[in-house]
Design a protein around this motif. Structure first.
Motif, mmCIF file in Angstrom:
data_model
loop_
_atom_site.group_PDB
_atom_site.id
_atom_site.type_symbol
_atom_site.label_atom_id
_atom_site.label_comp_id
_atom_site.label_asym_id
_atom_site.label_seq_id
_atom_site.Cartn_x
_atom_site.Cartn_y
_atom_site.Cartn_z
ATOM 1 N N THR A 154 69.566 47.041 30.085
ATOM 2 C CA THR A 154 69.763 46.841 31.523
ATOM 3 C C THR A 154 71.098 47.382 31.998
ATOM 4 N N LYS A 155 72.088 47.483 31.085
ATOM 5 C CA LYS A 155 73.419 47.924 31.477
ATOM 6 C C LYS A 155 73.799 49.284 30.912
ATOM 7 N N ASP A 156 73.293 49.618 29.763
ATOM 8 C CA ASP A 156 73.776 50.823 29.089
ATOM 9 C C ASP A 156 72.739 51.323 28.110
ATOM 10 N N LYS A 157 73.111 52.382 27.374
ATOM 11 C CA LYS A 157 72.298 52.893 26.279
ATOM 12 C C LYS A 157 73.062 52.671 24.983
ATOM 13 N N VAL A 158 72.426 52.105 23.984
ATOM 14 C CA VAL A 158 73.108 51.744 22.745
ATOM 15 C C VAL A 158 72.289 52.196 21.542
ATOM 16 N N GLY A 159 72.986 52.298 20.411
ATOM 17 C CA GLY A 159 72.340 52.619 19.153
ATOM 18 C C GLY A 159 72.371 51.417 18.235
ATOM 19 N N LEU A 160 72.965 51.585 17.068
ATOM 20 C CA LEU A 160 73.068 50.477 16.127
ATOM 21 C C LEU A 160 74.145 49.498 16.571
ATOM 22 N N ARG A 161 73.961 48.260 16.134
ATOM 23 C CA ARG A 161 74.996 47.240 16.336
ATOM 24 C C ARG A 161 75.592 46.902 14.979
ATOM 25 N N LEU A 162 76.903 47.040 14.862
ATOM 26 C CA LEU A 162 77.602 46.685 13.626
ATOM 27 C C LEU A 162 77.925 45.190 13.704
ATOM 28 N N VAL A 163 77.203 44.395 12.929
ATOM 29 C CA VAL A 163 77.324 42.943 13.034
ATOM 30 C C VAL A 163 78.290 42.352 12.014
ATOM 31 N N SER A 164 78.557 43.089 10.916
ATOM 32 C CA SER A 164 79.486 42.555 9.919
ATOM 33 C C SER A 164 80.121 43.689 9.121
#
Length: 312
Positions: A281-291
């Motif tokens: 809804t706000k942006d375009k994203v790829g992977l999320r680095l969670v740790s």
């Protein structure tokens, strides 16, 4: 956008003429306008008409000019580079224009890794095809720009490793070209005990570190093992490379763990590549680095804490 700005300016002008204190209104508007203008980026870059580095560039026999850090054509920081066109008339593969064709964006994507000291395969050949000879290094734009993290130490080190040497310097600007000269890095090395996130990452409140470009990278120091946890909003085929060599390839959706071995007491470049970004809804994203965790550490030292907060 230019038409919208002119329309707003016309409305403001009409409003000023109808004010009771119309005699003083124009002066007040001018004062507000100058208070709103942010010229720090120009002053810190020594934007004047007699910069010795650009004067030396202007005396070079041939070749196009590339300026670092690299910005997309619509970034206002690029206007600093155009200012020096008055002094050193040179063709540039990039520039500052809100009307630049899409082909320029593709070229920017290939040259942006230079901002963080990454030279993907084919970069030297690309620079030769562009007929780039001198490179202008703007130290102040690394520190003041919200567009790129301060990876100036990595960028300078990579230039030297690819044969570039400074031949002129004035204020916060240095001119480099291929040749012989000092290999010393005049900038401060980032703190070795922390990862240094390059351009392409964005911290989104409490939801972790997200890729906002299809190619993102991070510098890690030491001879150790690291464990990374990544996830994605939708299935993405991701490629992970270390120092230019692929170490893993996964289709990521649910949390995925990667164990990567760093060999050698030095800086290592870990890169993340995805074929596309996912619309939110706000942006375009790829992977999320969670740790991120070091499983074994080795003695290391550094000089300062880099600005590891990511930027788009």
């Amino acid at each position: 956008m230019p038409i919208a700005c002119l329309a707003i300016a016309a409305l403001v002008a009409l409003a000023v003429t109808r004010l009771r204190w119309a005699r003083f209104a124009p002066l007040l508007v001018v004062l507000v306008l100058f208070a709103d203008l942010d010229t720090r980026v120009y002053s810190a870059s020594d934007a004047d008409e007699s910069n010795a580095a650009y004067a030396a560039i202007g005396h070079q026999r041939s070749g196009r000019l590339l300026e670092l850090p690299v910005f997309t054509p619509d970034e206002h920081y690029g206007s600093v580079y155009l200012h020096y066109d008055i002094q050193a008339l040179r063709e540039r593969p990039l520039g500052y224009s809100t009307l630049a064709p899409k082909s320029v964006d593709k070229l920017v994507q290939k040259l942006e890794p230079l901002n963080c000291g990454e030279w993907p395969p084919g970069t030297p050949a690309l620079i030769d095809r562009l007929a780039v000879r001198p490179i202008a290094f703007h130290r102040a734009l690394f520190t003041l720009s919200s567009r790129v993290p301060d990876a100036s130490w990595f960028a300078w080190r990579a230039l030297v490793r690819h044969g570039y040497r400074p031949f002129a310097h004035d204020g916060e600007i240095a001119a480099l070209r291929r040749g012989r000269g000092s290999e010393a890095n005049p900038l401060q090395e980032p703190l070795r005990s922390l990862p240094f996130y390059c351009q392409g990452w964005f911290t989104q409140s409490d939801f972790g570190l997200w890729m906002v470009e299809t190619h993102s990278s991070v510098w890690l120091y030491g001879s150790t093992r690291v464990r990374l946890g990544v996830k994605s909003l939708l299935p993405l085929r991701a490629r992970f490379s270390l120092d230019g060599r692929q170490v893993a390839q996964r289709t990521v959706r649910t949390p995925t763990t990667l164990n990567i071995r760093l060999r050698g007491e030095r800086w290592h470049l870990l890169t993340f590549d995805v074929p596309r970004l996912v619309h939110t809804t706000k942006d375009k994203v790829g992977l999320r680095l969670v740790s991120f965790a070091r499983l074994a550490t080795s003695p290391s030292s550094g000089s300062r804490n880099p600005r590891t907060g990511s930027s788009r």
